[in-house]
Write a protein that holds these residues in place. Structure first.
Motif, PDB file in Angstrom:
ATOM      1  N   UNK A 102       0.836  -1.207   0.000  1.00  0.00           N
ATOM      2  CA  UNK A 102       0.000   0.000   0.000  1.00  0.00           C
ATOM      3  C   UNK A 102       0.873   1.259   0.000  1.00  0.00           C
ATOM      4  N   UNK A 103       1.924   1.250   0.828  1.00  0.00           N
ATOM      5  CA  UNK A 103       2.827   2.407   0.852  1.00  0.00           C
ATOM      6  C   UNK A 103       3.578   2.549  -0.467  1.00  0.00           C
ATOM      7  N   UNK A 104       3.975   1.428  -1.054  1.00  0.00           N
ATOM      8  CA  UNK A 104       4.651   1.482  -2.346  1.00  0.00           C
ATOM      9  C   UNK A 104       3.739   2.063  -3.426  1.00  0.00           C
ATOM     10  N   UNK A 105       2.453   1.706  -3.362  1.00  0.00           N
ATOM     11  CA  UNK A 105       1.505   2.235  -4.343  1.00  0.00           C
ATOM     12  C   UNK A 105       1.366   3.747  -4.205  1.00  0.00           C
ATOM     13  N   UNK A 106       1.315   4.235  -2.973  1.00  0.00           N
ATOM     14  CA  UNK A 106       1.209   5.674  -2.758  1.00  0.00           C
ATOM     15  C   UNK A 106       2.437   6.404  -3.286  1.00  0.00           C
ATOM     16  N   UNK A 107       3.597   5.824  -3.057  1.00  0.00           N
ATOM     17  CA  UNK A 107       4.828   6.457  -3.538  1.00  0.00           C
ATOM     18  C   UNK A 107       4.881   6.471  -5.065  1.00  0.00           C
ATOM     19  N   UNK A 108       4.451   5.392  -5.699  1.00  0.00           N
ATOM     20  CA  UNK A 108       4.485   5.351  -7.158  1.00  0.00           C
ATOM     21  C   UNK A 108       3.527   6.361  -7.773  1.00  0.00           C
ATOM     22  N   UNK A 242     -12.450  16.507 -19.249  1.00  0.00           N
ATOM     23  CA  UNK A 242     -11.805  15.306 -19.764  1.00  0.00           C
ATOM     24  C   UNK A 242     -11.162  14.553 -18.600  1.00  0.00           C
ATOM     25  N   UNK A 243     -11.614  13.327 -18.359  1.00  0.00           N
ATOM     26  CA  UNK A 243     -11.095  12.494 -17.279  1.00  0.00           C
ATOM     27  C   UNK A 243     -10.172  11.427 -17.870  1.00  0.00           C
ATOM     28  N   UNK A 244      -9.022  11.251 -17.226  1.00  0.00           N
ATOM     29  CA  UNK A 244      -8.063  10.246 -17.654  1.00  0.00           C
ATOM     30  C   UNK A 244      -7.442   9.582 -16.433  1.00  0.00           C
ATOM     31  N   UNK A 245      -7.355   8.250 -16.475  1.00  0.00           N
ATOM     32  CA  UNK A 245      -6.742   7.493 -15.379  1.00  0.00           C
ATOM     33  C   UNK A 245      -5.266   7.313 -15.708  1.00  0.00           C
ATOM     34  N   UNK A 246      -4.397   7.944 -14.927  1.00  0.00           N
ATOM     35  CA  UNK A 246      -2.955   7.830 -15.146  1.00  0.00           C
ATOM     36  C   UNK A 246      -2.412   6.546 -14.544  1.00  0.00           C
ATOM     37  N   UNK A 247      -2.879   6.183 -13.352  1.00  0.00           N
ATOM     38  CA  UNK A 247      -2.369   4.983 -12.693  1.00  0.00           C
ATOM     39  C   UNK A 247      -3.450   4.428 -11.776  1.00  0.00           C
ATOM     40  N   UNK A 248      -3.384   3.111 -11.585  1.00  0.00           N
ATOM     41  CA  UNK A 248      -4.373   2.415 -10.756  1.00  0.00           C
ATOM     42  C   UNK A 248      -3.692   1.226 -10.105  1.00  0.00           C
ATOM     43  N   UNK A 249      -3.873   1.090  -8.798  1.00  0.00           N
ATOM     44  CA  UNK A 249      -3.317  -0.042  -8.047  1.00  0.00           C
ATOM     45  C   UNK A 249      -4.281  -0.420  -6.936  1.00  0.00           C
ATOM     46  N   UNK A 250      -4.566  -1.702  -6.863  1.00  0.00           N
ATOM     47  CA  UNK A 250      -5.399  -2.235  -5.786  1.00  0.00           C
ATOM     48  C   UNK A 250      -4.520  -3.108  -4.892  1.00  0.00           C
ATOM     49  N   UNK A 251      -4.426  -2.765  -3.620  1.00  0.00           N
ATOM     50  CA  UNK A 251      -3.563  -3.477  -2.678  1.00  0.00           C
ATOM     51  C   UNK A 251      -4.320  -3.752  -1.390  1.00  0.00           C
ATOM     52  N   UNK A 252      -3.702  -4.584  -0.572  1.00  0.00           N
ATOM     53  CA  UNK A 252      -4.193  -4.830   0.781  1.00  0.00           C
ATOM     54  C   UNK A 252      -3.520  -3.821   1.698  1.00  0.00           C
ATOM     55  N   UNK A 253      -4.316  -3.035   2.397  1.00  0.00           N
ATOM     56  CA  UNK A 253      -3.755  -1.956   3.203  1.00  0.00           C
ATOM     57  C   UNK A 253      -2.836  -2.481   4.294  1.00  0.00           C
TER      58      UNK A 253
END
Length: 320
Positions: A102-108, A242-253
């Motif tokens: 989860x922390x890695x996803x926030x940093x990315x 205009x909406x665009x998804x730059x990044x998406x990650x689903x993790x276990x908190x």
């Protein structure tokens, strides 16, 4: 008694059994400085306590090839052993070092948002063609830019003290604010009006974390959205952001794993369906400002309708 020859020459007095034998000196026995005896005999007469240190010192001063080879082998073995110990310590430290996905996803996501903020290619081809619109349309565009400015200021207040909201440098938002303030002071000045209309469009990124449950798993979805405002937003229903998804990650908190494990999303996003649904929701909200309503309120309730769990995440859920 005094006439005894042996007594006069320094010997002891004779005993009852006769005169004592004369003691010979080391020189007289051939063991002195000028001895003619071979050196090996003299050395052999040394005691082992005196002989062994002398032999050891000779070996230390003049080591043979075999001794040098043994020393080299010992040095190599010690160096190899030390290297093996260091490798084991590093491996143990690596195994003990753990991270949270989860922390890695926030940093990315934060790193990608920062790079997107510094991009300068968003201001191209987004200006209003002033030759095809009249003065009233230009004033309407200026009014839209003013409303957009107010919305951005409100979003800055909502996401204050965080880096979850980043305005693109290409938007030059401070310059737009100054131009709008100058135009508000003198709305009859056509030059100030055109400067507001010609200003690059406003764009920014919003980073969100939405928790939910999917297929029996508790997921924390980290999503980075890029939003670009058209010229006539929000007064025209046809000018939808205009909406665009730059990044998406689903993790276990709460998950903890080794630092060497690659970061993988436990689910994937149906981006096309999500963007269509966001545009439809924005159309329902217009002509009111819709960014916060769509990205925070609506997305928090409907995001997991467009999220699909991965196969490896299902196996992970069964094991846990």
């Amino acid at each position: 008694f005094w006439l005894c020859p042996s007594w006069r020459h320094g010997n002891r007095a004779p005993t009852l059994h006769g005169p004592r034998p004369r003691l010979r000196s080391a020189g007289a026995m051939g063991l002195g400085r000028r001895s003619s005896y071979p050196r090996r005999l003299i050395t052999a007469k040394l005691s082992p306590r005196r002989l062994l240190p002398r032999m050891a010192s000779q070996r230390m001063n003049n080591p043979s090839k075999k001794i040098l080879a043994r020393r080299a082998r010992r040095d190599e073995e010690r160096a190899a052993s030390a290297a093996a110990r260091r490798a084991e310590e590093k491996e143990r430290e690596r195994r003990e070092r753990v991270v949270k996905p989860f922390d890695q996803a926030q940093e990315r996501l934060a790193e990608r948002a920062k790079r997107h903020q510094l991009a300068n290619d968003e201001a191209k081809g987004a200006l209003v063609d002033q030759e095809e619109v009249d003065l009233s349309a230009l004033k309407e565009v200026a009014q839209c830019r003013e409303l957009q400015m107010d919305e951005v200021i409100g979003l800055e207040a909502i996401f204050t003290d965080t880096n979850d909201f980043r305005i693109s440098n290409a938007s030059d938002f401070d310059g737009l604010r100054q131009k709008i303030e100058d135009w508000q002071m003198n709305e009859e000045d056509e030059g100030l009006l055109r400067s507001v209309v010609q200003h690059p469009p406003t764009s920014y990124t919003i980073q969100l974390v939405i928790d939910g449950r999917l297929s029996g798993m508790e997921l924390a979805v980290s999503i980075l959205l890029h939003i670009r405002l058209p010229a006539f937003y929000p007064l025209h229903d046809s000018n939808i952001p205009l909406f665009k998804v730059i990044d998406f990650l689903a993790t276990d908190r709460d998950e903890i794993c080794s630092a060497d494990k690659p970061l993988m999303s436990l689910a994937y996003l149906e981006e096309g369906k999500l963007k269509d649904a966001m545009r439809e929701e924005a159309r329902h909200v217009l002509p009111d400002l819709c960014i916060y309503e769509v990205t925070s309120t609506w997305l928090a309730e409907r995001l997991f309708d467009f999220v699909v769990i991965n196969t490896h995440a299902q196996h992970h859920a069964k094991k846990s």
